[in-house]
Enzyme design. Structure first.
Site, mmCIF file in Angstrom:
data_model
loop_
_atom_site.group_PDB
_atom_site.id
_atom_site.type_symbol
_atom_site.label_atom_id
_atom_site.label_comp_id
_atom_site.label_asym_id
_atom_site.label_seq_id
_atom_site.Cartn_x
_atom_site.Cartn_y
_atom_site.Cartn_z
ATOM 1 N N THR A 130 -9.791 -4.953 0.925
ATOM 2 C CA THR A 130 -10.684 -5.488 1.963
ATOM 3 C C THR A 130 -11.418 -4.401 2.734
ATOM 4 O OG1 THR A 130 -8.866 -5.466 3.526
ATOM 5 C CG2 THR A 130 -9.217 -7.526 2.331
ATOM 6 N N LYS B 139 2.254 2.232 -5.146
ATOM 7 C CA LYS B 139 2.921 1.766 -6.382
ATOM 8 C C LYS B 139 2.070 2.045 -7.616
ATOM 9 C CE LYS B 139 3.071 -2.327 -4.495
ATOM 10 N NZ LYS B 139 2.748 -2.039 -3.083
ATOM 11 N N CYS C 251 5.605 12.186 -3.991
ATOM 12 C CA CYS C 251 4.192 12.363 -4.343
ATOM 13 C C CYS C 251 3.510 13.189 -3.258
ATOM 14 C CB CYS C 251 3.490 11.019 -4.490
ATOM 15 S SG CYS C 251 4.177 10.051 -5.838
ATOM 16 N N GLY D 60 -4.312 -4.114 -4.349
ATOM 17 C CA GLY D 60 -5.290 -3.125 -4.798
ATOM 18 C C GLY D 60 -4.531 -1.863 -5.133
ATOM 19 N N HIS D 61 -4.216 -1.670 -6.413
ATOM 20 C CA HIS D 61 -3.411 -0.513 -6.804
ATOM 21 C C HIS D 61 -4.329 0.633 -7.221
ATOM 22 C CE1 HIS D 61 0.348 -3.195 -7.571
ATOM 23 N NE2 HIS D 61 -0.069 -3.185 -6.330
ATOM 24 N N THR D 62 -4.304 1.690 -6.422
ATOM 25 C CA THR D 62 -5.209 2.813 -6.677
ATOM 26 C C THR D 62 -4.575 3.767 -7.682
ATOM 27 O OG1 THR D 62 -6.001 2.580 -4.422
ATOM 28 C CG2 THR D 62 -6.553 4.635 -5.552
ATOM 29 N N LEU E 225 3.692 12.435 1.005
ATOM 30 C CA LEU E 225 4.373 13.405 1.880
ATOM 31 C C LEU E 225 3.371 14.420 2.414
ATOM 32 C CD1 LEU E 225 7.344 14.196 2.769
ATOM 33 C CD2 LEU E 225 7.155 16.018 1.084
ATOM 34 N N GLN F 17 2.218 -5.879 -3.181
ATOM 35 C CA GLN F 17 2.570 -5.965 -1.757
ATOM 36 C C GLN F 17 3.891 -5.231 -1.480
ATOM 37 O OE1 GLN F 17 1.533 -9.334 -3.168
ATOM 38 N NE2 GLN F 17 -0.471 -8.474 -2.784
ATOM 39 N N ASP G 256 0.815 -1.226 0.000
ATOM 40 C CA ASP G 256 0.000 0.000 0.000
ATOM 41 C C ASP G 256 0.843 1.269 0.000
ATOM 42 O OD1 ASP G 256 -2.230 -1.740 0.315
ATOM 43 O OD2 ASP G 256 -1.826 -1.811 2.462
HETATM 44 P P1 IMP Z 1 -2.572 -12.779 1.667
HETATM 45 O O1 IMP Z 1 -1.551 -12.259 0.708
HETATM 46 O O2 IMP Z 1 -3.993 -12.469 1.285
HETATM 47 O O3 IMP Z 1 -2.360 -14.238 1.971
HETATM 48 O O4 IMP Z 1 -2.370 -12.017 3.079
HETATM 49 C C1 IMP Z 1 -1.185 -12.187 3.849
HETATM 50 C C2 IMP Z 1 -0.789 -10.861 4.499
HETATM 51 O O5 IMP Z 1 -0.392 -9.939 3.491
HETATM 52 C C3 IMP Z 1 -1.922 -10.186 5.264
HETATM 53 O O6 IMP Z 1 -1.367 -9.495 6.373
HETATM 54 C C4 IMP Z 1 -2.460 -9.170 4.271
HETATM 55 O O7 IMP Z 1 -3.098 -8.074 4.902
HETATM 56 C C5 IMP Z 1 -1.167 -8.747 3.584
HETATM 57 N N1 IMP Z 1 -1.382 -8.260 2.229
HETATM 58 C C6 IMP Z 1 -1.633 -8.998 1.126
HETATM 59 N N2 IMP Z 1 -1.762 -8.211 0.051
HETATM 60 C C7 IMP Z 1 -1.566 -6.947 0.475
HETATM 61 C C8 IMP Z 1 -1.540 -5.689 -0.194
HETATM 62 O O8 IMP Z 1 -1.694 -5.568 -1.416
HETATM 63 N N3 IMP Z 1 -1.301 -4.601 0.594
HETATM 64 C C9 IMP Z 1 -1.071 -4.714 1.936
HETATM 65 N N4 IMP Z 1 -1.075 -5.863 2.592
HETATM 66 C C10 IMP Z 1 -1.326 -6.977 1.869
#
Ligand code: IMP
Length: 427
Positions: free
Chosen positions: A300, A16, A412, A40-42, A331, A223, A13
């Site tokens: 989520t 990117k 940014c 989830g890339h915004t 920033l 991630q 988050d």
């Molecule tokens: P999973 O990748 O859904 O198995 O989740 C494993 C861990 O990675 C959890 O703590 C999620 O909240 C975190 N996670 C997975 N994808 C993201 C992301 O895109 N951004 C932030 N945390 C993520």
């Protein structure tokens, strides 16, 4: 011409999506290389605001080829939905291609992600429950079904029956839930296959050809480094490598091809899901950051844990990725603070340490040691030149550069594409 990897440097988050959208102006190809629709890339641009879970953030430019690489696990229903939504907003997706080697997220993966999390109870990882972990588990267990398999009707049915026999034993005998029907899943996935067939390719040839034409290729990470299964806060990690090294494997190119690695750091820290986060602020300052920055998960909707910038974790991230430059995002969120803190060490059992421990039990015990810097208490969202930033903001950026041991290329100061300050050219 370079291959530039854009890598999340913290716990995901970091922004990117915005950085890739910005760099894609000058790129010819974008390859997403890891994760799945847990990401989830915004992206906010003239087409609107989008939360892309699978499609590379370069899709908004008519000149870029976008590839979902072999290292991504794909839920076809999510992908088709994303394609449809983009098309409805007038975004062309005919330049999108999907590796025929990418593993699929199947209905049992989503089911098992939830069941396994429930079973872990108090020790739950806080996964996104999108089936990403179970899909990567099956890839390693050689039980995966890949996008290329969707193109061969008979082979798909045979493979599905074989895998589902095994999965149904786990579902019924271990979790006590009803078995899944191979015919239902087959007819659903066969339809997905028909819909996705025009996009499915041997994409490594496309990447090689782009490089032979000396084009700019971006590798889009998902991630962040601190969620890497080897180097992150294991077991509170994701299941595929978000690191620059993962970019080679997940896009299908050799390490010598990558010429620049841009680490994307938020100006502070956030984390969503369980696991240690030494600088987490469980107070009104943390709440203020969350509300000002609207720090809620793009996938989520969960509130993100917020805290000060952790330079110990950041330097570790630079080391394991080999960043050649950094982007500092959001920033502007720090604009109102009178004082800012940066974690420059951890206190562990009465002693100061300056490294990121491998063991989560140890990391949980680490207390942050802070350095305090003056805030700038001025709006930065309209600024486009580095020299125009308040001196305290430049002091903050300079200190981050020193602490993370890499130069800052980009800053940014808002969600819009143009709310960016190019301190040093990237492409
Ligand atoms: P999973 O990748 O859904 O198995 O989740 C494993 C861990 O990675 C959890 O703590 C999620 O909240 C975190 N996670 C997975 N994808 C993201 C992301 O895109 N951004 C932030 N945390 C993520």
């Amino acid at each position: 011409m370079p291959v530039i990897a854009v890598i999340g440097a913290q716990w995901g988050d970091e922004g990117k999506g915005k950085v890739v959208d910005l760099l894609a102006q000058k790129a010819n190809m974008i390859v997403r290389f890891s994760g799945g629709d847990n990401a989830g890339h915004t992206v906010v641009n003239p087409h609107g605001e989008f939360k892309l879970h699978l499609i590379p953030s370069g899709i908004f430019y008519p000149h870029t080829i976008c590839i979902i690489g072999n290292g991504v696990v794909i839920n076809p229903a999510v992908l088709i939905d994303e394609i449809d939504q983009l098309n409805q907003c007038g975004v062309d997706t005919t330049r999108l291609f999907i590796s025929d080697r990418a593993n699929l997220i199947m209905p049992y993966h989503v089911l098992l992600d939830g069941l396994e999390e429930d079973l872990r109870a108090g020790k739950a990882l806080g996964t996104t429950r999108k089936g990403v972990g179970p899909a990567f588990t099956d890839k390693a267990a050689r039980l995966g079904i890949r996008t290329g398999d969707l193109l061969d009707k008979e082979a798909l049915l045979e493979r599905l029956r074989f895998v589902l026999d095994y999965k149904n034993i786990i579902l019924t005998k271990i979790f006590g839930v009803s078995p899944l029907s191979p015919d239902e899943i087959y007819s659903q996935y066969y339809q997905y296959g028909k819909r996705l067939a025009p996009y499915i390719r041997e994409t490594t040839i496309m990447v090689e050809e782009a490089l032979n034409r000396e084009e700019v290729v971006l590798l889009e990470g998902a991630q962040g480094a601190l969620l890497d299964p080897d180097f992150g806060t294991y077991p509170y990690t994701t299941s595929s490598s978000p690191l620059a090294g993962g970019g080679c494997l997940g896009a299908g190119l050799g390490p010598t091809r990558i010429s620049r690695i841009l680490g994307v750091f938020k100006a502070y820290c956030t984390r969503v899901g369980a696991g240690p986060m030494p600088t987490e602020l469980k107070d009104e300052t943390g709440d203020l950051i969350r509300e000002q920055a609207h720090e809620y998960g793009a996938t989520t909707g969960r509130p993100r844990r917020c805290g000060w910038f952790d330079a110990i974790a950041a330097r570790f991230s630079t080391r394991i990725n080999g960043f050649t430059g950094a982007a500092i995002t959001r920033l502007d969120i720090l604009d109102s603070f009178a004082h800012l803190k940066i974690c420059v060490g951890y206190k562990l059992d009465g002693k100061m340490i300056d490294y990121f421990p491998a063991n989560v039990v140890t990391l949980e015990k680490c207390q942050p040691i802070y350095e305090e810097l003056p805030g700038w208490q001025a709006t930065t969202t309209h600024i486009r030149e580095y020299e125009q930033l308040p001196p305290q903001a430049r002091q903050y950026v300079t200190r981050l550069e020193e602490l993370i041991s890499c130069p800052v290329n980009l800053i940014c100061v808002g969600p819009e594409r143009e709310q960016a300050i190019l301190k040093m050219p990237i492409i």
